[in-house]
Design a protein around this motif. Structure first.
Motif, PDB file in Angstrom:
ATOM      1  N   ARG A   1       0.912  -1.202   0.041  1.00 50.13           N
ATOM      2  CA  ARG A   1      -0.043  -0.024   0.201  1.00 50.13           C
ATOM      3  C   ARG A   1       0.883   1.095  -0.100  1.00 50.13           C
ATOM      4  NH1 ARG A   1      -4.317   2.168  -1.720  1.00 50.13           N
ATOM      5  NH2 ARG A   1      -5.000   3.930  -0.123  1.00 50.13           N
TER       6      ARG A   1
ATOM      7  N   VAL B   1       1.367   5.454   3.575  1.00 52.43           N
ATOM      8  CA  VAL B   1       0.616   4.802   4.655  1.00 52.43           C
ATOM      9  C   VAL B   1       1.333   5.432   5.771  1.00 52.43           C
ATOM     10  CG1 VAL B   1       0.246   2.695   3.495  1.00 52.43           C
ATOM     11  CG2 VAL B   1       2.379   3.152   4.575  1.00 52.43           C
TER      12      VAL B   1
ATOM     13  N   LEU C   1      -0.921  -2.680   9.452  1.00 49.30           N
ATOM     14  CA  LEU C   1      -1.782  -3.625   8.780  1.00 49.30           C
ATOM     15  C   LEU C   1      -2.388  -4.812   9.619  1.00 49.30           C
ATOM     16  CD1 LEU C   1      -2.221  -4.936   5.948  1.00 49.30           C
ATOM     17  CD2 LEU C   1      -0.140  -6.016   6.244  1.00 49.30           C
TER      18      LEU C   1
ATOM     19  N   LEU D   1      -6.370  -2.011   6.793  1.00 42.41           N
ATOM     20  CA  LEU D   1      -5.056  -1.110   6.991  1.00 42.41           C
ATOM     21  C   LEU D   1      -5.840   0.137   7.877  1.00 42.41           C
ATOM     22  CD1 LEU D   1      -2.363  -0.395   6.299  1.00 42.41           C
ATOM     23  CD2 LEU D   1      -3.047   1.166   4.192  1.00 42.41           C
TER      24      LEU D   1
END
Length: 75
Positions: free
Chosen positions: A19, A22, A27, A68
């Protein structure tokens, strides 16, 4: 998104997540609604966050979800 995977007992199934953007994110991986405690520490670099998890099938039906969360722990 979703897909079905058929795996026999003992089959190892690697899964990976990546991803971008972030900052402060975490996660979380859930199998059948329960958090996976053995999730490896994700790698965060200039490209974002990435994680590879190796799961060994028991031959039964399961569902897997990756979440997330932001720095406050909210999805």
């Amino acid at each position: 998104m979703g897909d079905a995977i058929t795996a026999t007992t003992g089959k190892e199934l690697p899964s990976s997540w990546r991803r971008k953007q972030v900052a402060g994110a975490r996660l979380k991986l859930l199998v059948d609604g329960k958090a996976v405690e053995s999730l490896p520490e994700p790698v965060t670099d200039a490209a974002g966050l990435s994680c590879v998890y190796q799961w060994t099938s028991d031959g039964k039906r399961h569902w897997v979800r990756a979440e997330l969360d932001d720095s406050k722990g909210e999805a």
